[in-house]
Scaffold this motif. Sequence first.
Motif, PDB file in Angstrom:
ATOM      1  N   ALA A   1      10.701   2.153   2.121  1.00 60.61           N
ATOM      2  CA  ALA A   1      11.259   3.509   2.028  1.00 60.61           C
ATOM      3  C   ALA A   1      12.358   3.712   3.074  1.00 60.61           C
ATOM      4  N   ILE A   2      12.136   3.201   4.287  1.00 63.14           N
ATOM      5  CA  ILE A   2      13.137   3.310   5.357  1.00 63.14           C
ATOM      6  C   ILE A   2      14.408   2.553   4.963  1.00 63.14           C
ATOM      7  N   LEU A   3      14.232   1.335   4.448  1.00 64.27           N
ATOM      8  CA  LEU A   3      15.391   0.544   4.013  1.00 64.27           C
ATOM      9  C   LEU A   3      16.122   1.223   2.863  1.00 64.27           C
ATOM     10  N   SER A   4      15.362   1.770   1.935  1.00 64.06           N
ATOM     11  CA  SER A   4      15.939   2.448   0.778  1.00 64.06           C
ATOM     12  C   SER A   4      16.825   3.606   1.224  1.00 64.06           C
ATOM     13  N   GLU A   5      16.322   4.385   2.170  1.00 63.03           N
ATOM     14  CA  GLU A   5      17.080   5.523   2.679  1.00 63.03           C
ATOM     15  C   GLU A   5      18.321   5.052   3.444  1.00 63.03           C
ATOM     16  N   THR A   6      18.155   4.023   4.274  1.00 62.22           N
ATOM     17  CA  THR A   6      19.261   3.484   5.058  1.00 62.22           C
ATOM     18  C   THR A   6      20.360   2.958   4.134  1.00 62.22           C
ATOM     19  N   LEU A   7      19.950   2.323   3.063  1.00 60.84           N
ATOM     20  CA  LEU A   7      20.863   1.681   2.125  1.00 60.84           C
ATOM     21  C   LEU A   7      21.479   2.662   1.139  1.00 60.84           C
ATOM     22  N   GLY A   8      20.831   3.801   0.963  1.00 57.86           N
ATOM     23  CA  GLY A   8      21.300   4.739  -0.049  1.00 57.86           C
ATOM     24  C   GLY A   8      21.109   4.176  -1.438  1.00 57.86           C
ATOM     25  N   ALA A   9      20.011   3.424  -1.619  1.00 61.67           N
ATOM     26  CA  ALA A   9      19.733   2.805  -2.914  1.00 61.67           C
ATOM     27  C   ALA A   9      18.233   2.831  -3.166  1.00 61.67           C
ATOM     28  N   PRO A  10      17.835   3.136  -4.400  1.00 57.40           N
ATOM     29  CA  PRO A  10      16.403   3.093  -4.690  1.00 57.40           C
ATOM     30  C   PRO A  10      15.870   1.661  -4.622  1.00 57.40           C
ATOM     31  N   ILE A  11      14.784   1.497  -3.892  1.00 51.67           N
ATOM     32  CA  ILE A  11      14.098   0.196  -3.837  1.00 51.67           C
ATOM     33  C   ILE A  11      12.675   0.456  -4.309  1.00 51.67           C
ATOM     34  N   GLU A  12      12.283  -0.252  -5.348  1.00 49.03           N
ATOM     35  CA  GLU A  12      10.973  -0.059  -5.936  1.00 49.03           C
ATOM     36  C   GLU A  12      10.123  -1.297  -5.691  1.00 49.03           C
ATOM     37  N   ILE A  13       8.842  -1.086  -5.442  1.00 48.04           N
ATOM     38  CA  ILE A  13       7.918  -2.216  -5.309  1.00 48.04           C
ATOM     39  C   ILE A  13       7.187  -2.357  -6.641  1.00 48.04           C
ATOM     40  N   ALA A  14       7.270  -3.526  -7.246  1.00 46.08           N
ATOM     41  CA  ALA A  14       6.557  -3.788  -8.502  1.00 46.08           C
ATOM     42  C   ALA A  14       5.097  -4.077  -8.120  1.00 46.08           C
ATOM     43  N   SER A  15       4.338  -2.995  -7.934  1.00 46.82           N
ATOM     44  CA  SER A  15       2.964  -3.099  -7.417  1.00 46.82           C
ATOM     45  C   SER A  15       2.101  -4.063  -8.214  1.00 46.82           C
ATOM     46  N   ARG A  16       2.207  -4.013  -9.527  1.00 48.42           N
ATOM     47  CA  ARG A  16       1.382  -4.874 -10.375  1.00 48.42           C
ATOM     48  C   ARG A  16       1.684  -6.346 -10.090  1.00 48.42           C
ATOM     49  N   ASP A  17       2.975  -6.686  -9.943  1.00 44.70           N
ATOM     50  CA  ASP A  17       3.355  -8.075  -9.654  1.00 44.70           C
ATOM     51  C   ASP A  17       2.705  -8.538  -8.351  1.00 44.70           C
ATOM     52  N   LEU A  18       2.736  -7.657  -7.331  1.00 45.06           N
ATOM     53  CA  LEU A  18       2.155  -8.004  -6.035  1.00 45.06           C
ATOM     54  C   LEU A  18       0.636  -8.145  -6.145  1.00 45.06           C
ATOM     55  N   GLN A  19       0.009  -7.225  -6.888  1.00 43.88           N
ATOM     56  CA  GLN A  19      -1.452  -7.274  -7.046  1.00 43.88           C
ATOM     57  C   GLN A  19      -1.896  -8.590  -7.675  1.00 43.88           C
ATOM     58  N   LEU A  20      -1.131  -9.060  -8.655  1.00 46.52           N
ATOM     59  CA  LEU A  20      -1.488 -10.305  -9.339  1.00 46.52           C
ATOM     60  C   LEU A  20      -1.551 -11.483  -8.381  1.00 46.52           C
ATOM     61  N   GLU A  21      -0.810 -11.398  -7.274  1.00 46.00           N
ATOM     62  CA  GLU A  21      -0.829 -12.485  -6.290  1.00 46.00           C
ATOM     63  C   GLU A  21      -1.633 -12.101  -5.052  1.00 46.00           C
ATOM     64  N   GLY A  22      -2.307 -10.966  -5.119  1.00 47.95           N
ATOM     65  CA  GLY A  22      -3.150 -10.538  -4.007  1.00 47.95           C
ATOM     66  C   GLY A  22      -2.372 -10.110  -2.776  1.00 47.95           C
ATOM     67  N   ILE A  23      -1.150  -9.626  -2.984  1.00 52.02           N
ATOM     68  CA  ILE A  23      -0.323  -9.181  -1.854  1.00 52.02           C
ATOM     69  C   ILE A  23      -0.487  -7.676  -1.705  1.00 52.02           C
ATOM     70  N   THR A  24      -0.876  -7.252  -0.518  1.00 50.91           N
ATOM     71  CA  THR A  24      -1.097  -5.829  -0.294  1.00 50.91           C
ATOM     72  C   THR A  24       0.180  -5.127   0.156  1.00 50.91           C
ATOM     73  N   ARG A  25       0.359  -3.902  -0.344  1.00 47.97           N
ATOM     74  CA  ARG A  25       1.527  -3.100   0.018  1.00 47.97           C
ATOM     75  C   ARG A  25       1.321  -2.372   1.346  1.00 47.97           C
ATOM     76  N   ASN A  26       0.080  -2.396   1.841  1.00 45.78           N
ATOM     77  CA  ASN A  26      -0.229  -1.615   3.045  1.00 45.78           C
ATOM     78  C   ASN A  26      -0.249  -2.430   4.323  1.00 45.78           C
ATOM     79  N   GLN A  27       0.079  -3.720   4.229  1.00 42.06           N
ATOM     80  CA  GLN A  27       0.100  -4.526   5.444  1.00 42.06           C
ATOM     81  C   GLN A  27       1.170  -4.002   6.391  1.00 42.06           C
TER      82      GLN A  27
END
Length: 141
Positions: free
Chosen positions: A46-72
């Motif tokens: 979110a910080i990078l998105s704001e700094t960049l002035g561009a939407p950055i989305e996390i494909a949560s499902r893709d990360l979940q499939l590999e067991g990568i947590t968004r809250n680390q």
Amino acid sequence: AELAAPVGGGAAVASQPERSELPMAQRLLAPVTVRFERESLVTAVAILSETLGAPIEIASRDLQLEGITRNQMLGLDVTEVPAADALVEVLRRANPDKEATGPADPRQKLVYVVGENQITITTRAAAESRGDRLPVAFAED
């Protein structure tokens, strides 16, 4: 969030397009300074998105499939580096496999894909299965 244009900027400043009007690939070349000690991947993005002035989305499902947590938690301290480098560094720090030697290492599971109107953070496997084109930083030598 729209930022007000600075008052009293000369003609050179006035002719500069707003960062949010630039093509996504150009925005990623713009130098950014980003500092935070300990934030979740979601907040860091979110910080990078704001700094960049561009939407950055996390494909949560893709990360979940590999067991990568968004809250680390991770930290970042970069000064005047291309936005793409800051984004790659966040993804490196959030990568589950700490053995990855760099963004092109196949063990670097977190990658981003540049779309016309947004940047999507996904996994290498998901991007490859969709046939997404990865930025050159993630390409193998």
